[in-house]
Design a protein around this motif. Structure first.
Motif, mmCIF file in Angstrom:
data_model
loop_
_atom_site.group_PDB
_atom_site.id
_atom_site.type_symbol
_atom_site.label_atom_id
_atom_site.label_comp_id
_atom_site.label_asym_id
_atom_site.label_seq_id
_atom_site.Cartn_x
_atom_site.Cartn_y
_atom_site.Cartn_z
ATOM 1 N N VAL A 12 10.079 3.033 3.890
ATOM 2 C CA VAL A 12 10.977 2.650 2.796
ATOM 3 C C VAL A 12 10.179 2.442 1.510
ATOM 4 C CG1 VAL A 12 12.500 0.806 1.959
ATOM 5 C CG2 VAL A 12 12.774 1.700 4.277
ATOM 6 N N CYS A 13 9.027 1.789 1.622
ATOM 7 C CA CYS A 13 8.221 1.507 0.436
ATOM 8 C C CYS A 13 7.648 2.777 -0.192
ATOM 9 C CB CYS A 13 7.102 0.536 0.777
ATOM 10 S SG CYS A 13 7.702 -1.153 1.043
ATOM 11 N N ILE A 14 7.241 3.729 0.620
ATOM 12 C CA ILE A 14 6.724 4.980 0.037
ATOM 13 C C ILE A 14 7.858 5.746 -0.648
ATOM 14 C CG2 ILE A 14 6.905 6.626 1.958
ATOM 15 C CD1 ILE A 14 3.944 7.342 1.222
ATOM 16 N N ALA A 15 9.043 5.700 -0.068
ATOM 17 C CA ALA A 15 10.201 6.337 -0.709
ATOM 18 C C ALA A 15 10.529 5.636 -2.027
ATOM 19 C CB ALA A 15 11.407 6.317 0.230
ATOM 20 N N LEU A 16 10.460 4.311 -2.034
ATOM 21 C CA LEU A 16 10.681 3.565 -3.283
ATOM 22 C C LEU A 16 9.638 3.925 -4.327
ATOM 23 C CD1 LEU A 16 11.589 -0.023 -2.019
ATOM 24 C CD2 LEU A 16 13.032 1.487 -3.380
ATOM 25 N N GLY A 17 8.374 4.028 -3.899
ATOM 26 C CA GLY A 17 7.317 4.394 -4.831
ATOM 27 C C GLY A 17 7.514 5.777 -5.416
ATOM 28 N N LEU A 18 7.902 6.720 -4.567
ATOM 29 C CA LEU A 18 8.194 8.068 -5.061
ATOM 30 C C LEU A 18 9.360 8.038 -6.049
ATOM 31 C CD1 LEU A 18 7.879 10.057 -1.720
ATOM 32 C CD2 LEU A 18 6.389 10.309 -3.712
ATOM 33 N N GLY A 19 10.385 7.269 -5.700
ATOM 34 C CA GLY A 19 11.550 7.178 -6.577
ATOM 35 C C GLY A 19 11.244 6.494 -7.886
ATOM 36 N N LEU A 20 10.479 5.401 -7.852
ATOM 37 C CA LEU A 20 10.122 4.691 -9.081
ATOM 38 C C LEU A 20 9.303 5.574 -10.009
ATOM 39 C CD1 LEU A 20 9.165 1.155 -7.723
ATOM 40 C CD2 LEU A 20 11.120 1.723 -9.180
ATOM 41 N N ALA A 21 8.337 6.275 -9.446
ATOM 42 C CA ALA A 21 7.489 7.123 -10.279
ATOM 43 C C ALA A 21 8.263 8.312 -10.838
ATOM 44 C CB ALA A 21 6.282 7.596 -9.471
ATOM 45 N N SER A 22 9.182 8.872 -10.064
ATOM 46 C CA SER A 22 9.945 10.009 -10.588
ATOM 47 C C SER A 22 10.952 9.541 -11.632
ATOM 48 C CB SER A 22 10.665 10.753 -9.454
ATOM 49 O OG SER A 22 11.654 9.948 -8.872
ATOM 50 N N PHE A 23 11.465 8.323 -11.488
ATOM 51 C CA PHE A 23 12.393 7.755 -12.464
ATOM 52 C C PHE A 23 11.682 7.472 -13.782
ATOM 53 C CE2 PHE A 23 14.551 4.025 -14.335
ATOM 54 C CZ PHE A 23 15.795 4.593 -14.545
ATOM 55 N N ALA A 24 10.420 7.057 -13.695
ATOM 56 C CA ALA A 24 9.646 6.707 -14.886
ATOM 57 C C ALA A 24 9.206 7.922 -15.687
ATOM 58 C CB ALA A 24 8.414 5.880 -14.500
ATOM 59 N N ARG A 25 9.290 9.118 -15.091
ATOM 60 C CA ARG A 25 8.845 10.321 -15.805
ATOM 61 C C ARG A 25 9.737 10.534 -16.932
ATOM 62 N NH1 ARG A 25 7.687 15.517 -12.883
ATOM 63 N NH2 ARG A 25 9.884 15.668 -12.821
ATOM 64 N N ALA B 211 0.832 -1.210 0.000
ATOM 65 C CA ALA B 211 0.000 0.000 0.000
ATOM 66 C C ALA B 211 0.867 1.261 0.000
ATOM 67 C CB ALA B 211 -0.936 -0.003 1.204
ATOM 68 N N SER B 212 1.933 1.241 0.768
ATOM 69 C CA SER B 212 2.821 2.403 0.825
ATOM 70 C C SER B 212 3.551 2.617 -0.494
ATOM 71 C CB SER B 212 3.830 2.237 1.969
ATOM 72 O OG SER B 212 3.161 2.158 3.198
ATOM 73 N N LEU B 213 3.999 1.538 -1.103
ATOM 74 C CA LEU B 213 4.648 1.632 -2.410
ATOM 75 C C LEU B 213 3.679 2.237 -3.427
ATOM 76 C CD1 LEU B 213 7.203 0.812 -4.125
ATOM 77 C CD2 LEU B 213 5.914 -1.244 -4.693
ATOM 78 N N CYS B 214 2.461 1.740 -3.449
ATOM 79 C CA CYS B 214 1.448 2.263 -4.376
ATOM 80 C C CYS B 214 1.118 3.722 -4.071
ATOM 81 C CB CYS B 214 0.184 1.413 -4.297
ATOM 82 S SG CYS B 214 0.377 -0.255 -4.954
ATOM 83 N N ALA B 215 1.081 4.081 -2.796
ATOM 84 C CA ALA B 215 0.809 5.470 -2.420
ATOM 85 C C ALA B 215 1.925 6.391 -2.918
ATOM 86 C CB ALA B 215 0.655 5.596 -0.908
ATOM 87 N N GLY B 216 3.160 5.939 -2.809
ATOM 88 C CA GLY B 216 4.282 6.729 -3.309
ATOM 89 C C GLY B 216 4.203 6.952 -4.805
ATOM 90 N N VAL B 217 3.875 5.900 -5.544
ATOM 91 C CA VAL B 217 3.733 6.021 -7.003
ATOM 92 C C VAL B 217 2.578 6.964 -7.337
ATOM 93 C CG1 VAL B 217 3.133 4.757 -9.114
ATOM 94 C CG2 VAL B 217 4.775 3.775 -7.502
ATOM 95 N N ALA B 218 1.460 6.814 -6.631
ATOM 96 C CA ALA B 218 0.299 7.667 -6.902
ATOM 97 C C ALA B 218 0.594 9.132 -6.592
ATOM 98 C CB ALA B 218 -0.902 7.182 -6.088
ATOM 99 N N MET B 219 1.266 9.374 -5.480
ATOM 100 C CA MET B 219 1.590 10.758 -5.115
ATOM 101 C C MET B 219 2.526 11.394 -6.133
ATOM 102 S SD MET B 219 1.816 10.380 -0.929
ATOM 103 C CE MET B 219 3.436 11.025 -0.938
ATOM 104 N N MET B 220 3.546 10.658 -6.556
ATOM 105 C CA MET B 220 4.480 11.216 -7.529
ATOM 106 C C MET B 220 3.790 11.408 -8.881
ATOM 107 S SD MET B 220 7.297 12.609 -8.072
ATOM 108 C CE MET B 220 8.220 12.291 -6.600
ATOM 109 N N PHE C 104 -7.451 -1.001 1.702
ATOM 110 C CA PHE C 104 -6.459 -2.061 1.543
ATOM 111 C C PHE C 104 -5.468 -2.116 2.701
ATOM 112 C CE2 PHE C 104 -2.403 -3.615 -0.333
ATOM 113 C CZ PHE C 104 -2.823 -4.881 -0.717
ATOM 114 N N SER C 105 -4.958 -0.972 3.104
ATOM 115 C CA SER C 105 -3.950 -0.956 4.170
ATOM 116 C C SER C 105 -4.628 -1.064 5.533
ATOM 117 C CB SER C 105 -3.109 0.315 4.095
ATOM 118 O OG SER C 105 -3.919 1.438 4.291
#
Length: 122
Positions: free
Chosen positions: A109-122, A42-51, A74-75
């Protein structure tokens, strides 16, 4: 909008139940892994959604339905705390300490990963 939030929250709760049962069937140890995995996902997905929202690739209504609705259903932080207290009641203090730390650290850690993954994908 409120009905859509309720609908997506219900879908999230059903998804949590399915994942929880699936993990518990294959993980028969006393460490409560399923809630930790669910909150991490859920945190990973939240990070991706926020980014994605910050990058303006999705609108605010979509993010609201996903974050508040689906991921809200879900969480489950309350279940994590209940499992922590259960470990303490069973006098599994070392495991309780590890689970308590993991309950906070893994989602961060997962929210940071999600933010990083989404910013990398831009």
């Amino acid at each position: 909008m409120i009905w859509m939030l309720c609908f997506f929250g219900g879908i999230g709760a059903m998804a949590r139940y399915v994942l929880d049962v699936s993990i518990q069937r294959s993980w028969n140890r006393s460490f409560p892994l399923s809630t930790l995995v669910i909150n991490g996902v859920a945190s990973l997905c939240a990070g991706v959604a926020m980014m994605s929202y910050y990058a303006q690739s999705v609108d605010s209504d979509t993010v609201m339905l996903f974050l508040v609705g689906f991921l809200g259903g879900f969480s489950t932080f309350s279940t994590a705390i209940n499992e922590l207290l259960s470990l303490i009641r069973k006098k599994r203090f070392v495991m309780a300490l590890g689970y308590g730390v993991a309950t906070v650290a893994v989602p961060l850690v997962c929210i940071a990963l999600g933010l990083g993954l989404a910013s990398f994908a831009r």
